[in-house]
Design a protein around this motif. Structure first.
Motif, mmCIF file in Angstrom:
data_model
loop_
_atom_site.group_PDB
_atom_site.id
_atom_site.type_symbol
_atom_site.label_atom_id
_atom_site.label_comp_id
_atom_site.label_asym_id
_atom_site.label_seq_id
_atom_site.Cartn_x
_atom_site.Cartn_y
_atom_site.Cartn_z
ATOM 1 N N VAL A 1 0.873 -1.171 0.000
ATOM 2 C CA VAL A 1 0.000 0.000 0.000
ATOM 3 C C VAL A 1 0.908 1.218 0.000
ATOM 4 N N LEU A 2 0.869 1.984 -1.074
ATOM 5 C CA LEU A 2 1.673 3.195 -1.163
ATOM 6 C C LEU A 2 0.919 4.339 -0.513
ATOM 7 N N VAL A 3 1.496 4.898 0.529
ATOM 8 C CA VAL A 3 0.886 6.015 1.248
ATOM 9 C C VAL A 3 1.483 7.293 0.685
ATOM 10 N N GLN A 4 0.652 8.145 0.146
ATOM 11 C CA GLN A 4 1.126 9.348 -0.534
ATOM 12 C C GLN A 4 1.122 10.551 0.399
ATOM 13 N N GLU A 5 1.766 10.389 1.538
ATOM 14 C CA GLU A 5 1.902 11.461 2.522
ATOM 15 C C GLU A 5 3.297 11.383 3.118
ATOM 16 N N ASN A 6 3.875 12.529 3.452
ATOM 17 C CA ASN A 6 5.152 12.547 4.155
ATOM 18 C C ASN A 6 4.898 12.236 5.619
ATOM 19 N N LYS A 7 5.652 11.270 6.158
ATOM 20 C CA LYS A 7 5.489 10.882 7.556
ATOM 21 C C LYS A 7 6.848 10.517 8.142
ATOM 22 N N HIS B 1 0.257 4.821 11.107
ATOM 23 C CA HIS B 1 -0.693 4.878 9.992
ATOM 24 C C HIS B 1 -0.985 3.481 9.457
ATOM 25 N N CYS B 2 0.065 2.721 9.198
ATOM 26 C CA CYS B 2 -0.124 1.366 8.662
ATOM 27 C C CYS B 2 -0.945 0.508 9.611
ATOM 28 N N ARG B 3 -0.617 0.592 10.882
ATOM 29 C CA ARG B 3 -1.296 -0.241 11.868
ATOM 30 C C ARG B 3 -2.732 0.196 12.118
ATOM 31 N N SER B 4 -3.094 1.405 11.719
ATOM 32 C CA SER B 4 -4.464 1.875 11.939
ATOM 33 C C SER B 4 -5.373 1.640 10.733
ATOM 34 N N LEU B 5 -4.857 1.076 9.667
ATOM 35 C CA LEU B 5 -5.651 0.911 8.447
ATOM 36 C C LEU B 5 -6.825 -0.049 8.617
ATOM 37 N N GLU B 6 -6.606 -1.162 9.283
ATOM 38 C CA GLU B 6 -7.684 -2.142 9.420
ATOM 39 C C GLU B 6 -7.355 -3.069 10.582
ATOM 40 N N ALA B 7 -8.327 -3.327 11.422
ATOM 41 C CA ALA B 7 -8.124 -4.205 12.573
ATOM 42 C C ALA B 7 -8.380 -5.657 12.190
ATOM 43 N N VAL B 8 -7.669 -6.566 12.836
ATOM 44 C CA VAL B 8 -7.929 -7.994 12.676
ATOM 45 C C VAL B 8 -9.248 -8.334 13.365
ATOM 46 N N ASP B 9 -9.407 -7.851 14.587
ATOM 47 C CA ASP B 9 -10.642 -8.010 15.351
ATOM 48 C C ASP B 9 -11.344 -6.657 15.352
#
Length: 74
Positions: A8-14, A22-30
């Motif tokens: 997943v290419l994130v088009q923001e400077n971080k 950001h990556c970890r907040s994209l979608e939860a397993v549960d």
């Protein structure tokens, strides 16, 4: 870049910390818990360990529809 079998290419400077969050907040397993809870994240920062990993990431970044420079940080 974030990954979960695909990139997943994130088009923001971080910063590194912001990118990880950001990556970890994209979608939860549960979905009943926050995606940021310990090991309840579906995505994580990509680790490019081999030349094949680097080549794959470069290929995917080149396919992206952006005029921005893509940076993979160490």
């Amino acid at each position: 870049m974030c990954y979960d079998e695909t990139l997943v290419l994130v088009q923001e400077n971080k910063t590194w910390e912001e990118a990880l969050q950001h990556c970890r907040s994209l979608e939860a397993v549960d979905s009943s818990k926050a995606a940021t809870e310990y090991q309840n994240h579906r995505y994580d920062l990509v680790s490019l360990l081999t030349q094949d990993d680097h080549d794959y990431a470069r290929e995917k970044a080149q396919e992206a529809t952006t005029d921005e420079v893509v940076q993979v940080s160490m």
